[in-house]
Structure formats: C-alpha cells, structure tokens
Write a protein that holds these residues in place. Sequence first.
Motif, mmCIF file in Angstrom:
data_model
loop_
_atom_site.group_PDB
_atom_site.id
_atom_site.type_symbol
_atom_site.label_atom_id
_atom_site.label_comp_id
_atom_site.label_asym_id
_atom_site.label_seq_id
_atom_site.Cartn_x
_atom_site.Cartn_y
_atom_site.Cartn_z
ATOM 1 N N LEU A 58 -2.835 -10.237 13.775
ATOM 2 C CA LEU A 58 -3.561 -9.135 13.157
ATOM 3 C C LEU A 58 -4.996 -9.210 13.675
ATOM 4 O O LEU A 58 -5.689 -10.197 13.449
ATOM 5 C CB LEU A 58 -3.527 -9.264 11.630
ATOM 6 C CG LEU A 58 -4.241 -8.202 10.813
ATOM 7 C CD1 LEU A 58 -3.766 -6.801 11.156
ATOM 8 C CD2 LEU A 58 -4.055 -8.484 9.324
ATOM 9 N N THR A 76 -11.305 -1.837 10.882
ATOM 10 C CA THR A 76 -9.905 -1.472 11.044
ATOM 11 C C THR A 76 -9.321 -2.287 12.188
ATOM 12 O O THR A 76 -10.042 -2.739 13.078
ATOM 13 C CB THR A 76 -9.729 0.033 11.345
ATOM 14 O OG1 THR A 76 -10.508 0.371 12.494
ATOM 15 C CG2 THR A 76 -10.147 0.885 10.151
ATOM 16 N N GLY A 87 1.790 -2.191 12.975
ATOM 17 C CA GLY A 87 1.100 -1.686 11.790
ATOM 18 C C GLY A 87 -0.399 -1.641 12.001
ATOM 19 O O GLY A 87 -0.948 -2.347 12.846
ATOM 20 N N TYR A 88 -1.036 -0.778 11.216
ATOM 21 C CA TYR A 88 -2.488 -0.639 11.249
ATOM 22 C C TYR A 88 -3.031 -1.039 9.881
ATOM 23 O O TYR A 88 -2.408 -0.750 8.855
ATOM 24 C CB TYR A 88 -2.884 0.800 11.588
ATOM 25 C CG TYR A 88 -2.487 1.181 12.992
ATOM 26 C CD1 TYR A 88 -3.321 0.902 14.066
ATOM 27 C CD2 TYR A 88 -1.264 1.794 13.249
ATOM 28 C CE1 TYR A 88 -2.957 1.236 15.361
ATOM 29 C CE2 TYR A 88 -0.891 2.131 14.537
ATOM 30 C CZ TYR A 88 -1.739 1.847 15.588
ATOM 31 O OH TYR A 88 -1.364 2.170 16.866
ATOM 32 N N TYR A 89 -4.202 -1.679 9.887
ATOM 33 C CA TYR A 89 -4.760 -2.230 8.656
ATOM 34 C C TYR A 89 -6.265 -1.997 8.597
ATOM 35 O O TYR A 89 -6.918 -1.839 9.620
ATOM 36 C CB TYR A 89 -4.497 -3.745 8.586
ATOM 37 C CG TYR A 89 -3.042 -4.084 8.432
ATOM 38 C CD1 TYR A 89 -2.499 -4.341 7.182
ATOM 39 C CD2 TYR A 89 -2.198 -4.132 9.541
ATOM 40 C CE1 TYR A 89 -1.157 -4.642 7.039
ATOM 41 C CE2 TYR A 89 -0.853 -4.427 9.403
ATOM 42 C CZ TYR A 89 -0.340 -4.676 8.146
ATOM 43 O OH TYR A 89 0.991 -4.964 8.005
ATOM 44 N N PHE A 120 3.455 -9.672 5.017
ATOM 45 C CA PHE A 120 2.644 -8.580 5.571
ATOM 46 C C PHE A 120 3.432 -7.280 5.621
ATOM 47 O O PHE A 120 2.927 -6.223 5.282
ATOM 48 C CB PHE A 120 2.162 -8.921 6.980
ATOM 49 C CG PHE A 120 0.886 -9.706 7.019
ATOM 50 C CD1 PHE A 120 -0.338 -9.093 6.852
ATOM 51 C CD2 PHE A 120 0.925 -11.068 7.224
ATOM 52 C CE1 PHE A 120 -1.514 -9.823 6.904
ATOM 53 C CE2 PHE A 120 -0.246 -11.809 7.283
ATOM 54 C CZ PHE A 120 -1.466 -11.182 7.118
ATOM 55 N N HIS A 121 4.681 -7.359 6.062
ATOM 56 C CA HIS A 121 5.487 -6.138 6.188
ATOM 57 C C HIS A 121 5.844 -5.536 4.834
ATOM 58 O O HIS A 121 5.950 -4.321 4.708
ATOM 59 C CB HIS A 121 6.749 -6.413 7.000
ATOM 60 C CG HIS A 121 6.488 -6.662 8.454
ATOM 61 N ND1 HIS A 121 5.698 -5.843 9.248
ATOM 62 C CD2 HIS A 121 6.898 -7.655 9.283
ATOM 63 C CE1 HIS A 121 5.650 -6.310 10.476
ATOM 64 N NE2 HIS A 121 6.367 -7.419 10.522
ATOM 65 N N GLN A 124 1.601 -3.567 0.722
ATOM 66 C CA GLN A 124 0.731 -2.469 1.139
ATOM 67 C C GLN A 124 -0.718 -2.934 1.244
ATOM 68 O O GLN A 124 -1.528 -2.319 1.906
ATOM 69 C CB GLN A 124 0.835 -1.310 0.152
ATOM 70 C CG GLN A 124 2.158 -0.588 0.227
ATOM 71 C CD GLN A 124 2.408 -0.004 1.611
ATOM 72 O OE1 GLN A 124 1.589 0.723 2.161
ATOM 73 N NE2 GLN A 124 3.542 -0.353 2.198
ATOM 74 N N THR A 176 -5.570 -3.906 3.707
ATOM 75 C CA THR A 176 -4.691 -2.823 3.270
ATOM 76 C C THR A 176 -4.034 -2.175 4.479
ATOM 77 O O THR A 176 -4.703 -1.906 5.486
ATOM 78 C CB THR A 176 -5.507 -1.752 2.502
ATOM 79 O OG1 THR A 176 -6.201 -2.387 1.440
ATOM 80 C CG2 THR A 176 -4.599 -0.676 1.950
ATOM 81 N N ARG A 177 -2.748 -1.913 4.362
ATOM 82 C CA ARG A 177 -2.042 -1.185 5.431
ATOM 83 C C ARG A 177 -2.493 0.268 5.383
ATOM 84 O O ARG A 177 -2.593 0.861 4.316
ATOM 85 C CB ARG A 177 -0.536 -1.299 5.231
ATOM 86 C CG ARG A 177 0.225 -0.797 6.423
ATOM 87 C CD ARG A 177 1.711 -1.105 6.294
ATOM 88 N NE ARG A 177 2.363 -0.667 7.487
ATOM 89 C CZ ARG A 177 3.042 -1.460 8.298
ATOM 90 N NH1 ARG A 177 3.184 -2.715 8.002
ATOM 91 N NH2 ARG A 177 3.593 -0.987 9.389
ATOM 92 N N THR A 179 -2.471 4.332 7.522
ATOM 93 C CA THR A 179 -1.768 5.217 8.439
ATOM 94 C C THR A 179 -2.802 6.111 9.106
ATOM 95 O O THR A 179 -3.126 7.180 8.590
ATOM 96 C CB THR A 179 -0.724 6.065 7.693
ATOM 97 O OG1 THR A 179 0.121 5.209 6.936
ATOM 98 C CG2 THR A 179 0.099 6.900 8.654
#
Length: 181
Positions: A58, A76, A87-89, A120-121, A124, A176-177, A179
Amino acid sequence: MPVTRRRLAALAVPLLAMPVAARAASRRDIDDAVAPALARLREEPGTRVLAENARAILVFPRIIRGGFVFGGQYGTGAMIQGAETVGYYSIAGASFGLQVGAQSYGLAMFVMTDGALDFFHRSQGWEIGTGPSVVALDAGLAGSLTSTTMSQDVYAMTFGQTGLMAALTLDGQKITRITPE
C-alpha cells in the motif's frame, strides 16, 4: 478545561475536510504518483527484500501534514498486488499538542501475511493500531531484514520527506478505501 477525545475529534473534523474538499484525486493522478514511488521502493536495498516478500504494498506517495497546536494530514494511494492495482485508499489524521510546521512525505505499507491482506480487502476503513500489527521501520532497520526474520503482518516505512515539522502530539490516523473517478 481538559481536552477530551470528543473535543479533539470535533476540532479535527475541519482540518481533515480541507484537503478532501480541495480536490479529489483521480485514478490516473494516483497511479501516476504511485508508479515511480513503487519503482524506487523495489530498487532500494533497504526495501527490496520487503517488496519481494510482500503479499501487497500500500503506497501513499505524498501525504501532506501541517499543524500549529492542532494538526492534520491527508494523502491518497493505491494497493499493489503483484503488478496490479487492487484498490485505492486515503489516509487522514488529526493531532493535538505541541506542534508547528508543515511537511510532505510518502508512506509504504508492506503487507506480509495473507491474514493482513484479507483484512484490507474486507474492511472499508481502519484506524492504525486496530487492525493487523504494523511495525514502523527506518531504512537501516529495513536493510537488516531477511525473508527468514520477517514476522510481522505489516511493515511501514516513510520516504521522501520534505519540509519541517516539530511535534509532541496525540495522533490518530485512519485509512479508508476510496473509489476515485
């Protein structure tokens, strides 16, 4: 008047909202910043063994932190598994205490176990200290790790620091995940 967690949180909310309101990063913006940071991490002797053995990495290539008594930070990033972005966080934090200054830095979190990766997956968002065990490393300590001595869920390492921040504070950070567009 004593400072309670509730008061600290109420004072920190505006600090955390400022960077988010300024401009949300797009997937392309995040990917364009993560790629060179990840390449450097995979090439550096101190982090190469971590990158080679991590289930995922990450990467927050740029976190902005500033404060004067009250402080905040925001950045970010993306989670990379193999060669794929999975994923983006965002990372946000608030602090209170003796502090003054501003700085920018990067943060890499090397996810070493399947359990930590599953966490992690599934989640949220999580606060550092409430999920998998995270061990902070400096470059010298990272360089002394081998594939047989790594035993923690997640190793975290900062890189690319610029600016100056002097602090003796109470901190809280949340990942935090997101979008992005």
